[in-house]
Design a protein around this motif. Structure first.
Motif, PDB file in Angstrom:
ATOM      1  N   ARG A   1     -11.206  -4.656   3.057  1.00 57.95           N
ATOM      2  CA  ARG A   1     -11.433  -3.267   3.426  1.00 57.95           C
ATOM      3  C   ARG A   1     -12.451  -3.127   4.290  1.00 57.95           C
ATOM      4  O   ARG A   1     -13.617  -3.456   4.069  1.00 57.95           O
TER       5      ARG A   1
ATOM      6  N   ALA B   1      -7.097  -0.763   5.312  1.00 56.66           N
ATOM      7  CA  ALA B   1      -7.133  -1.856   4.506  1.00 56.66           C
ATOM      8  C   ALA B   1      -6.020  -2.790   4.925  1.00 56.66           C
ATOM      9  O   ALA B   1      -5.169  -2.737   5.208  1.00 56.66           O
ATOM     10  N   THR B   2      -6.678  -4.066   4.999  1.00 63.14           N
ATOM     11  CA  THR B   2      -5.897  -5.276   5.751  1.00 63.14           C
ATOM     12  C   THR B   2      -5.134  -6.299   4.817  1.00 63.14           C
ATOM     13  O   THR B   2      -6.146  -6.745   4.009  1.00 63.14           O
ATOM     14  N   TYR B   3      -4.063  -6.774   4.790  1.00 63.26           N
ATOM     15  CA  TYR B   3      -3.443  -7.671   4.100  1.00 63.26           C
ATOM     16  C   TYR B   3      -2.949  -8.671   4.773  1.00 63.26           C
ATOM     17  O   TYR B   3      -2.689  -8.483   5.937  1.00 63.26           O
TER      18      TYR B   3
ATOM     19  N   ASP C   1      -8.237   4.891   1.768  1.00 61.44           N
ATOM     20  CA  ASP C   1      -8.444   3.740   1.868  1.00 61.44           C
ATOM     21  C   ASP C   1      -8.271   3.277   3.184  1.00 61.44           C
ATOM     22  O   ASP C   1      -7.241   2.059   3.461  1.00 61.44           O
TER      23      ASP C   1
ATOM     24  N   SER D   1       0.684  -1.123   0.056  1.00 56.54           N
ATOM     25  CA  SER D   1      -0.123   0.135  -0.030  1.00 56.54           C
ATOM     26  C   SER D   1       0.828   1.308   0.121  1.00 56.54           C
ATOM     27  O   SER D   1       1.999   1.273   0.314  1.00 56.54           O
TER      28      SER D   1
ATOM     29  N   THR E   1      -2.380  -3.772   8.713  1.00 56.21           N
ATOM     30  CA  THR E   1      -3.354  -2.720   8.307  1.00 56.21           C
ATOM     31  C   THR E   1      -2.420  -1.485   8.037  1.00 56.21           C
ATOM     32  O   THR E   1      -1.319  -1.253   8.328  1.00 56.21           O
TER      33      THR E   1
ATOM     34  N   HIS F   1      -4.452   5.300   5.708  1.00 58.95           N
ATOM     35  CA  HIS F   1      -4.529   5.764   4.177  1.00 58.95           C
ATOM     36  C   HIS F   1      -5.585   6.686   4.208  1.00 58.95           C
ATOM     37  O   HIS F   1      -6.536   6.836   5.018  1.00 58.95           O
TER      38      HIS F   1
ATOM     39  N   PRO G   1     -15.973  -1.122   2.423  1.00 61.69           N
ATOM     40  CA  PRO G   1     -16.007  -1.325   1.009  1.00 61.69           C
ATOM     41  C   PRO G   1     -16.802  -0.635   0.346  1.00 61.69           C
ATOM     42  O   PRO G   1     -16.753  -0.497  -0.997  1.00 61.69           O
TER      43      PRO G   1
ATOM     44  N   LEU H   1      -5.061  -9.200  -0.164  1.00 61.05           N
ATOM     45  CA  LEU H   1      -6.211  -8.263   0.499  1.00 61.05           C
ATOM     46  C   LEU H   1      -6.950  -9.158   1.226  1.00 61.05           C
ATOM     47  O   LEU H   1      -8.000  -9.946   0.507  1.00 61.05           O
TER      48      LEU H   1
ATOM     49  N   PRO I   1     -12.200   4.565  -3.100  1.00 60.68           N
ATOM     50  CA  PRO I   1     -11.021   5.381  -2.936  1.00 60.68           C
ATOM     51  C   PRO I   1     -10.991   6.375  -4.116  1.00 60.68           C
ATOM     52  O   PRO I   1     -10.310   7.424  -3.708  1.00 60.68           O
TER      53      PRO I   1
END
Length: 368
Positions: free
Chosen positions: A356, A340-342, A337, A312, A331, A334, A359, A353, A363
Motif C-alpha cells: 500500500r 493498493a498494488t497486487y 486506499d 479490490s 493497482t 480507491h 500504509p 497484496l 482506510p
C-alpha cells in the motif's frame, strides 16, 4: 443505556499529503522482476526486485535533484528506461539503465540541450527499437526517430515539415501523419517523408477533437488504427480506421459512457486501450462515468479481469503482465486506499497484496 461516541482519529495534514513509500509498480516482460518508484535521498527513483528469488530490492536510478515519475521496461530484461527533465523545465530526456551492470551510469538516449522527447513507444514489430519524437532540430517541430535501445543510436525516420501533430510509422515502413489545418480540421494523411507528398486518408472536425485524436493506436497488422471516434454519436467509442480507405468500423462502445481518454492530458494515467504485451493485440477498453467500466475484448483477458476485479472494490488502474499473460501486477484507484498494488497469477489463481503506497493511512479512518 449510554453509548460511547466514536472518536475520529487525529490525522495531521502532513500525514495526509505525505509521499508514498512505494508506487507505480509493474512486472518485467519475462515475469522475473517488478519495478516501482520509491524514495532515494528524499526523491522518488526506480527500484527493482526479484519475484520468487533472492534478488533484493535495489535502487537503479540515482536522481537526488528531482523525482522520477515515468519509466519503461523494454523487451530485453537487461535494459530499463526512464524519463527525466532538468530542474522542472519539462524538456524530457529518455535515459537507459543497465540492470546487469549496477555500477554503470545511466545513458541519456536523447542528449540534446533544450530539446524534449515525447510520444515514446516500444515497437512490438521491431524488437530492441523504440519510437519517439524530438524537437532538437527546431523547437516547434517534432521529428520522428527510431532509437536502438542497446546501442543508443538514433535514426531519423521523418522530418516534420510543419503543421504535423504526430507521425506514425507502420511495420512495413509506411508513414502517416496527423495534420492540423488552418480551418481547425485534422487530417490523417499518408506521407512521403522524402518528397513531402501527402495522400489524404480521413478528415476530422477539430472542434470535436480539441486535443487531437485519442486514442490513436496502430493495429497489430499495421493496416489500421484504433481511434476514439464520436462520428454520428454523442459518445466517444472505439473504432478501427482503415489506413487504405479511411473507412471507420466500430469496434466497441458503451451505451452511456465515453472512452476514458484522460491519459491524453495526464500521461501517468492508464490508456483507454489495454494491449497484449507480447503481440500488441487489443485486450480491453476503458470507459469512464462516475466509476470506470472495462470491456474485455479477449476471452483470456475476460477471465483474468473477472479475478482482478475481485481484489479490490476500487477501479482497476495500471495493469501490467508478463509476455505470457499469466502473471499480473495491478493497482487500484480507491477513495480510501489509493494505489493498493497486487500481484496475481492466473495459472494458479493466487494473488497477494504487494504494498500500500500510504500504509500510515488507515482506510477505515478516511471518508468514503
Amino acid at each position: 443505556m449510554s453509548t460511547v461516541p466514536y472518536k475520529v482519529p487525529h490525522l495531521a495534514v502532513e500525514e495526509l499529503f505525505a509521499s508514498p513509500v512505494r508506487i507505480g509498480a509493474s512486472i518485467s516482460p519475462d515475469g522475473t522482476r517488478i519495478a516501482y518508484l520509491a524514495p532515494w535521498r528524499e526523491r522518488l527513483n526506480v527500484w527493482v526486485e526479484g519475484i520468487g528469488s533472492t534478488e533484493q530490492a535495489r535502487c537503479v536510478t540515482a536522481d537526488d535533484n528531482r523525482s522520477v515519475h515515468v519509466y519503461h521496461w523494454t523487451d530485453d530484461p537487461r535494459w530499463l528506461l526512464y524519463e527525466q527533465d532538468g530542474d522542472g523545465d519539462e524538456n524530457w530526456h529518455v535515459c537507459r539503465v543497465d540492470l546487469e551492470n549496477p555500477e554503470a551510469e545511466a545513458v541519456d538516449l536523447t542528449p540534446f540541450a533544450g530539446a524534449t522527447a515525447v510520444g515514446f513507444e516500444m515497437m512490438v514489430s521491431r524488437p530492441g527499437k523504440a519510437l519517439l519524437h524530438l524537437n532538437h532540430r527546431n523547437p516547434v517541430e517534432f521529428d520522428l526517430y527510431e532509437a536502438d535501445i542497446a546501442t543508443g543510436e538514433l535514426k531519423m525516420l521523418a522530418q516534420n515539415r510543419g503543421q504535423v501533430a504526430g507521425l506514425m510509422y507502420t511495420p512495413n515502413g509506411d508513414m502517416y501523419a496527423q495534420v492540423w489545418r488552418s480551418d481547425g480540421a485534422i487530417e490523417l494523411v499518408q506521407w512521403d517523408s522524402a518528397t513531402g507528398e501527402r495522400r489524404p486518408v480521413a478528415k476530422f472536425d477539430g472542434s470535436d477533437y480539441p486535443l487531437g485524436i485519442n486514442p490513436f493506436q496502430l493495429t497489430t497488422d499495421g493496416t489500421g488504427v484504433w481511434i476514439g471516434s464520436n462520428r454520428d454519436s454523442d459518445h466517444t467509442r472505439l473504432a478501427r480506421l482503415d489506413l487504405a480507405t479511411g473507412e471507420e468500423t466500430e469496434v466497441d462502445s458503451h451505451p452511456d459512457l465515453d472512452l476514458d481518454t484522460r491519459s491524453s492530458v495526464f500521461p501517468t494515467l492508464p490508456s483507454a486501450l489495454i494491449l497484449d504485451r507480447r503481440t500488441g493485440g487489443l485486450l480491453g477498453v476503458r470507459y469512464l462515468g462516475e466509476r470506470q467500466v472495462i470491456h474485455a475484448l479477449d476471452p483470456h483477458f475476460a477471465a483474468v479481469l473477472a479475478n482482478l476485479e475481485q481484489l479490490s472494490d476500487g477501479d482497476l488502474g495500471a495493469a501490467s503482465s508478463d509476455e505470457s499473460g499469466q502473471h499480473w501486477v495491478v493497482t487500484f484507484t480507491h477513495d480510501r486506499d489509493p494505489g493498493a498494488t497486487y500481484s496475481y497469477d492466473h495459472s494458479t489463481g493466487k494473488s497477494r497484496l504487494l504494498f500500500r503506497p500510504y500504509p500510515h493511512l488507515d482506510p477505515e479512518a478516511l471518508a468514503r
